[in-house]
Design a protein around this motif. Structure first.
Motif, PDB file in Angstrom:
ATOM      1  N   ILE A  60       0.874  -1.178   0.000  1.00  0.00           N
ATOM      2  CA  ILE A  60       0.000   0.000   0.000  1.00  0.00           C
ATOM      3  C   ILE A  60       0.908   1.224   0.000  1.00  0.00           C
ATOM      4  CG2 ILE A  60      -1.805   1.301   1.188  1.00  0.00           C
ATOM      5  CD1 ILE A  60      -2.518  -1.296   2.708  1.00  0.00           C
ATOM      6  N   ALA A  61       0.764   2.095  -1.006  1.00  0.00           N
ATOM      7  CA  ALA A  61       1.645   3.258  -1.115  1.00  0.00           C
ATOM      8  C   ALA A  61       1.202   4.430  -0.260  1.00  0.00           C
ATOM      9  CB  ALA A  61       1.757   3.698  -2.567  1.00  0.00           C
ATOM     10  N   GLY A  62       0.027   4.325   0.367  1.00  0.00           N
ATOM     11  CA  GLY A  62      -0.429   5.417   1.221  1.00  0.00           C
ATOM     12  C   GLY A  62      -1.804   5.896   0.837  1.00  0.00           C
ATOM     13  N   ALA A  63      -2.102   7.145   1.188  1.00  0.00           N
ATOM     14  CA  ALA A  63      -3.417   7.715   0.915  1.00  0.00           C
ATOM     15  C   ALA A  63      -3.628   7.876  -0.581  1.00  0.00           C
ATOM     16  CB  ALA A  63      -3.558   9.058   1.615  1.00  0.00           C
ATOM     17  N   ASP A  64      -4.874   7.977  -0.979  1.00  0.00           N
ATOM     18  CA  ASP A  64      -5.228   8.195  -2.381  1.00  0.00           C
ATOM     19  C   ASP A  64      -5.161   9.694  -2.657  1.00  0.00           C
ATOM     20  OD1 ASP A  64      -6.377   8.442  -4.892  1.00  0.00           O
ATOM     21  OD2 ASP A  64      -7.879   6.892  -4.522  1.00  0.00           O
ATOM     22  N   ILE A  65      -4.206  10.125  -3.507  1.00  0.00           N
ATOM     23  CA  ILE A  65      -4.023  11.556  -3.723  1.00  0.00           C
ATOM     24  C   ILE A  65      -5.229  12.192  -4.397  1.00  0.00           C
ATOM     25  CG2 ILE A  65      -1.508  11.361  -3.789  1.00  0.00           C
ATOM     26  CD1 ILE A  65      -1.644  11.664  -6.807  1.00  0.00           C
ATOM     27  N   GLY A 101       3.201   5.641   4.678  1.00  0.00           N
ATOM     28  CA  GLY A 101       2.104   6.365   5.302  1.00  0.00           C
ATOM     29  C   GLY A 101       1.070   5.414   5.855  1.00  0.00           C
ATOM     30  N   GLY A 102      -0.167   5.589   5.385  1.00  0.00           N
ATOM     31  CA  GLY A 102      -1.244   4.714   5.831  1.00  0.00           C
ATOM     32  C   GLY A 102      -0.976   3.255   5.529  1.00  0.00           C
ATOM     33  N   GLY A 103      -0.159   2.969   4.499  1.00  0.00           N
ATOM     34  CA  GLY A 103       0.184   1.589   4.195  1.00  0.00           C
ATOM     35  C   GLY A 103       0.963   0.936   5.320  1.00  0.00           C
ATOM     36  N   LEU A 104       1.927   1.669   5.880  1.00  0.00           N
ATOM     37  CA  LEU A 104       2.668   1.129   7.021  1.00  0.00           C
ATOM     38  C   LEU A 104       1.780   1.081   8.252  1.00  0.00           C
ATOM     39  CD1 LEU A 104       5.195   0.043   8.315  1.00  0.00           C
ATOM     40  CD2 LEU A 104       6.052   2.376   8.547  1.00  0.00           C
ATOM     41  N   ALA A 115       8.243  -9.356   4.929  1.00  0.00           N
ATOM     42  CA  ALA A 115       8.493  -8.440   3.810  1.00  0.00           C
ATOM     43  C   ALA A 115       9.494  -9.033   2.837  1.00  0.00           C
ATOM     44  CB  ALA A 115       9.003  -7.098   4.327  1.00  0.00           C
ATOM     45  N   GLN A 116       9.396  -8.591   1.592  1.00  0.00           N
ATOM     46  CA  GLN A 116      10.384  -8.936   0.569  1.00  0.00           C
ATOM     47  C   GLN A 116      11.706  -8.209   0.863  1.00  0.00           C
ATOM     48  OE1 GLN A 116       9.576 -11.001  -2.394  1.00  0.00           O
ATOM     49  NE2 GLN A 116       8.028 -11.518  -0.857  1.00  0.00           N
ATOM     50  N   PRO A 117      12.819  -8.735   0.411  1.00  0.00           N
ATOM     51  CA  PRO A 117      14.120  -8.099   0.707  1.00  0.00           C
ATOM     52  C   PRO A 117      14.228  -6.657   0.212  1.00  0.00           C
ATOM     53  CG  PRO A 117      14.445 -10.335  -0.106  1.00  0.00           C
ATOM     54  CD  PRO A 117      12.996 -10.024  -0.291  1.00  0.00           C
ATOM     55  N   ASP A 118      13.541  -6.340  -0.901  1.00  0.00           N
ATOM     56  CA  ASP A 118      13.650  -4.987  -1.454  1.00  0.00           C
ATOM     57  C   ASP A 118      12.465  -4.097  -1.077  1.00  0.00           C
ATOM     58  OD1 ASP A 118      11.741  -6.294  -2.914  1.00  0.00           O
ATOM     59  OD2 ASP A 118      12.534  -5.738  -4.888  1.00  0.00           O
ATOM     60  N   ALA A 119      11.687  -4.512  -0.098  1.00  0.00           N
ATOM     61  CA  ALA A 119      10.548  -3.694   0.332  1.00  0.00           C
ATOM     62  C   ALA A 119      11.038  -2.421   1.010  1.00  0.00           C
ATOM     63  CB  ALA A 119       9.667  -4.486   1.287  1.00  0.00           C
ATOM     64  N   ARG A 120      10.257  -1.348   0.857  1.00  0.00           N
ATOM     65  CA  ARG A 120      10.567  -0.064   1.494  1.00  0.00           C
ATOM     66  C   ARG A 120       9.387   0.365   2.349  1.00  0.00           C
ATOM     67  NH1 ARG A 120      10.914   4.289  -1.936  1.00  0.00           N
ATOM     68  NH2 ARG A 120      10.141   3.141  -3.746  1.00  0.00           N
ATOM     69  N   LEU A 121       9.714   0.877   3.546  1.00  0.00           N
ATOM     70  CA  LEU A 121       8.702   1.297   4.498  1.00  0.00           C
ATOM     71  C   LEU A 121       8.954   2.748   4.899  1.00  0.00           C
ATOM     72  CD1 LEU A 121       9.462  -1.840   4.927  1.00  0.00           C
ATOM     73  CD2 LEU A 121       8.307  -1.639   7.116  1.00  0.00           C
ATOM     74  N   GLY A 122       7.910   3.455   5.262  1.00  0.00           N
ATOM     75  CA  GLY A 122       8.118   4.819   5.727  1.00  0.00           C
ATOM     76  C   GLY A 122       6.818   5.485   6.138  1.00  0.00           C
ATOM     77  N   LEU A 130       2.038  17.190   7.714  1.00  0.00           N
ATOM     78  CA  LEU A 130       1.192  16.440   8.642  1.00  0.00           C
ATOM     79  C   LEU A 130       2.045  15.498   9.491  1.00  0.00           C
ATOM     80  CD1 LEU A 130      -1.629  15.462   6.097  1.00  0.00           C
ATOM     81  CD2 LEU A 130      -1.790  17.211   7.894  1.00  0.00           C
ATOM     82  N   ILE A 131       1.362  14.748  10.354  1.00  0.00           N
ATOM     83  CA  ILE A 131       1.961  13.610  11.037  1.00  0.00           C
ATOM     84  C   ILE A 131       1.105  12.392  10.708  1.00  0.00           C
ATOM     85  CG2 ILE A 131       2.899  15.002  12.926  1.00  0.00           C
ATOM     86  CD1 ILE A 131       0.562  13.974  14.688  1.00  0.00           C
ATOM     87  N   PRO A 132       1.610  11.197  10.940  1.00  0.00           N
ATOM     88  CA  PRO A 132       0.746  10.023  10.766  1.00  0.00           C
ATOM     89  C   PRO A 132      -0.506  10.178  11.623  1.00  0.00           C
ATOM     90  CG  PRO A 132       3.022   9.350  11.048  1.00  0.00           C
ATOM     91  CD  PRO A 132       2.974  10.826  11.333  1.00  0.00           C
ATOM     92  N   GLY A 133      -1.657   9.828  11.061  1.00  0.00           N
ATOM     93  CA  GLY A 133      -2.908  10.071  11.773  1.00  0.00           C
ATOM     94  C   GLY A 133      -3.730   8.840  12.040  1.00  0.00           C
ATOM     95  N   ALA A 134      -3.154   7.648  11.758  1.00  0.00           N
ATOM     96  CA  ALA A 134      -3.912   6.412  11.970  1.00  0.00           C
ATOM     97  C   ALA A 134      -3.149   5.455  12.872  1.00  0.00           C
ATOM     98  CB  ALA A 134      -4.229   5.748  10.632  1.00  0.00           C
ATOM     99  N   GLY A 135      -2.458   6.020  13.848  1.00  0.00           N
ATOM    100  CA  GLY A 135      -1.771   5.205  14.843  1.00  0.00           C
ATOM    101  C   GLY A 135      -0.290   5.035  14.622  1.00  0.00           C
ATOM    102  N   GLY A 136       0.254   5.613  13.560  1.00  0.00           N
ATOM    103  CA  GLY A 136       1.670   5.431  13.274  1.00  0.00           C
ATOM    104  C   GLY A 136       2.578   5.937  14.377  1.00  0.00           C
ATOM    105  N   THR A 137       2.230   7.070  14.993  1.00  0.00           N
ATOM    106  CA  THR A 137       3.072   7.618  16.054  1.00  0.00           C
ATOM    107  C   THR A 137       2.903   6.867  17.362  1.00  0.00           C
ATOM    108  OG1 THR A 137       1.428   9.232  16.843  1.00  0.00           O
ATOM    109  CG2 THR A 137       2.873   9.921  15.020  1.00  0.00           C
ATOM    110  N   GLN A 138       1.874   6.028  17.451  1.00  0.00           N
ATOM    111  CA  GLN A 138       1.643   5.262  18.674  1.00  0.00           C
ATOM    112  C   GLN A 138       2.146   3.831  18.560  1.00  0.00           C
ATOM    113  OE1 GLN A 138       0.220   7.264  21.292  1.00  0.00           O
ATOM    114  NE2 GLN A 138       0.856   8.608  19.596  1.00  0.00           N
TER     115      GLN A 138
END
Length: 696
Positions: A60-65, A101-104, A115-122, A130-138
């Motif tokens: 999941i790449a994150g929110a839908d732009i 973002g929301g994907g993580l 995860a796959q060896p070449d997976a990227r997270l952030g 903004l800051i993460p708003g769906a629990g990422g900071t918690q």
């Protein structure tokens, strides 16, 4: 369920596969599908685990732009994440591609992660103000600890799978088909009778000195508030029960959603993607690009050659003699060594670039097969015309001839050739292999496919390419000259260069105009002033104190002294004690009684001059759209991204307030502060610059 989430059952494991190409963005339909999928899995007799996996090239790449700026619809992402985590079933996330973002945050709401060896997270939300708003900071601090979480969240950087494993963000790395790997992992966990492992039930991490960390992050962000606010959100994960921390995070997220900085960064996000999409180039194919020539191997030419080599192009670099050519090779080699050190290329790639892709020559005939040639010689018209006459003779028909001039008339350069339609300006910014901005300067006769070729080269080099028309300084340097003059006027009238630099650094600029001049070299602006002097309007106010510095051989960092003095090897200087005496002498000679300026007044005048000239540049068609100006200032001149650019800043301020400032300042100097006609027009029509962006 819906067509965005596919449900399948493999024994006692239910698979929810996200199918929202190209990158499984968390649209309203995806969020609703995940909720329905969890309901179905829990109601499906015999299912003991749920696997979350993405189809295509990402988890999941994150929110839908496409939903940015719209009122969010239920279910909201925090509710989706909480629903996933609360499931009585064992939930596994199999991650590939990007999980951002929301994907993580969705992955962190699962109980286990592979995860796959070449997976990227952030968690890159800070780049949108903004800051993460769906629990990422918690959740992230509970699995990775406070230090790692603060690093990821406050910088927004991406983390590769091996680092994420070491941090504790994921549990296992395995190559293969993400769904097959995830299924095997889920079944192995069930076989081992692994317990559910909700992150919310993990113990809170150890605290840090929150106030010190907040101050450090705020200082590093030069005024951007979202990274510092993220520190407070992570603090809540330590000091509050999980549910209370979620509420605190959401409250901070909503507050940031209402800020000007968030609007500025959203504008920058979309403008960066729109700036190279020019209506006039639709359906126009660029010319072929495999080999390029570069004339001149100084700092700029070597940087351009380096950028081309790094993009996989062959490069033929021309210098006046063998010794100078070898010096150019040394500069290119040093640039590539930096890329090697940063892990951008391998030793084998560096060797191949220097030994095979790069050719040095002293005869223009070596350029006979080049598809595009970029001239990067001394900034003097006669010199450049001489180069282009040579290129006109030796280059093959259809080769694009480009000049890297910063100020000079590209129409005049093109007129000296027999192929004016093939001539274009490609204004790189130094160091050219690092700076992302490329001004593509279109002459009166440049053909559309040559323009398309300029943009294609920019894309290949990883640049933000912006179309510019022909005038003295094009977009960026023309505006720079104006706001730099505004700073000069304030110095003559009573401010110090050091106060101005400090005020603008507080506003968010990477550095103020006088520190920037030292970095670029005071001799460059000195040469430009001397070139313009014969044509200068008698009403223009131009300070002489900088000329006095140059006459004494003080050119900034490269000579150890300019507006600041620099210790050997240091990039940050201390105020040069000689500067104020030069300024005071000039004030006395001009009969000026100095007055005090507040930092707020300095910033307002500086920005008003910048925005007013930017409006003039758009009104004259030198820049096609306001967003073009904004991208030039963001990527070439250190403008703070969280304001979006000077014309986005003007919209946020309000154009009537900006026009009132300009008109008030014009009472002191009607020549310099003449309001831009476009600014006056927009105010009279009740419109703003973003309206022009939307119009294309």
């Amino acid at each position: 369920m819906n067509d965005k989430i596919a449900y399948a059952r493999h024994g006692n494991v239910a698979v929810l596969r996200l199918e929202n190409p190209p990158v499984n963005a968390l649209s309203h339909a995806v969020r609703g599908g995940l909720m329905a999928g969890m309901d179905r899995a829990e109601a499906d007799t015999g299912v003991r685990a749920v696997l979350l996996v993405g189809a295509g090239r990402a988890f999941i790449a994150g929110a839908d732009i496409k939903e940015f700026g719209k009122t969010p619809l239920e279910p909201h992402l925090p509710d989706v994440c909480n629903r996933i985590e609360a499931s009585p079933l064992l939930v596994v996330a199999s991650m590939h591609g990007v999980s951002l973002g929301g994907g993580l945050e969705v992955a962190l709401s699962a109980h286990y992660r592979i995860a796959q060896p070449d997976a990227r997270l952030g968690l890159p939300e800070v780049h949108l103000g903004l800051i993460p708003g769906a629990g990422g900071t918690q959740r992230l601090p509970r699995v990775a600890g406070v230090e790692a979480a603060l690093d990821m969240i406050t910088t927004g950087r991406h983390v590769m799978a091996p680092e994420a494993l070491a941090m504790g963000v994921i549990d296992q790395i395995e190559a293969g088909d993400p769904e097959a790997i995830g299924l095997a992992y889920a079944k192995a966990l069930l076989y081992e009778e692994a317990a559910r492992r909700p992150v919310s039930e993990m113990p809170a991490p150890a605290p840090v000195d929150w106030d010190a960390r907040y101050a450090a992050v705020l200082r590093k962000g030069r005024g951007q508030i979202s990274p510092a606010q993220a520190v407070r959100a992570v603090q809540a994960s330590v000091e509050m029960p999980f549910d209370a921390g979620l509420k605190a995070e959401r409250a901070m997220f909503r507050e940031l959603m209402e800020t000007d900085q968030r609007q500025g960064m959203i504008h920058a996000f979309f403008a960066e993607r729109a700036v190279s999409n020019l209506p006039g180039l639709e359906g126009i194919a660029p010319r072929a690009l495999t080999g390029v020539g570069v004339i001149g191997g100084g700092t700029m030419g070597a940087g351009i050659a380096t950028a081309a080599l790094l993009s996989g192009l062959r490069v033929c670099l021309i210098e006046r003699d063998t010794a100078v050519a070898e010096a150019a090779r040394g500069r290119i080699s040093a640039n590539l060594a930096g890329a090697l050190k940063r892990g951008k290329i391998s030793q084998e790639q560096q060797d191949a670039m220097l030994d095979h892709a790069l050719v040095l020559a002293t005869d223009y005939a070596a350029l006979k097969d080049a598809d595009l040639v970029i001239e990067a010689v001394f900034e003097e018209m006669a010199t450049k015309k001489t180069v282009f006459k040579q290129l006109d003779k030796v280059c093959k028909p259809g080769a694009v001839l480009a000049t890297n001039t910063s100020y000079l008339d590209v129409n005049e350069i093109a007129a000296g050739t027999s192929r004016a339609g093939d001539v274009i300006g490609l204004h790189f910014f130094s160091p050219a292999h690092v700076m992302k901005l490329l001004e593509v300067v279109v002459t009166d006769q440049t053909t559309p496919d040559v323009v398309a070729t300029g943009f294609a080269l920019g894309k290949r080099l990883g640049k933000v390419a912006v179309r510019a028309g022909v005038c003295d300084g094009f977009i960026g340097n023309r505006i720079l000259n104006t706001y730099r003059s505004a700073a000069d006027h304030m110095v003559l009238d009573g401010a110090s260069p050091f106060q101005i630099d400090a005020a603008l650094a507080d506003f968010g600029f990477a550095m103020g105009p006088f520190a920037m001049a030292d970095l670029a070299g005071l001799d460059i602006a000195w040469a430009m002033r001397k070139r313009r002097a014969p044509h200068l309007d008698s009403r223009a106010r131009v300070g002489k104190y900088a000329d006095r510095l140059c006459e004494a051989g003080h050119f900034g960092q490269k000579t150890g002294a300019g507006f600041y003095t620099y210790e050997q090897g240091q990039r940050v200087g201390t105020p040069n004690p000689d500067v104020m005496s030069l300024i005071e002498a000039e004030r006395a000679a001009r009969g000026i009684t100095p007055r005090d300026f507040t930092d707020a007044e300095i910033t307002r005048r500086y920005m008003a001059a910048m925005a007013n000239e930017a409006a003039r540049v758009v009104g004259e068609g030198i820049a096609r759209r306001p967003l073009d100006v904004d991208m030039v200032l963001l990527f070439g001149y250190g403008f703070p991204r969280f304001w979006g650019g000077p014309l986005k800043w003007a919209d946020l301020l309000g154009l009537p307030a900006l026009l009132a400032d300009v008109e008030r300042f014009a009472q002191e100097d009607v020549f310099f502060w003449e309001p831009a006609p476009l600014l006056q027009q927009l105010v009279s029509e009740g419109r703003n610059f973003d309206d022009l962006n939307k119009a294309g």
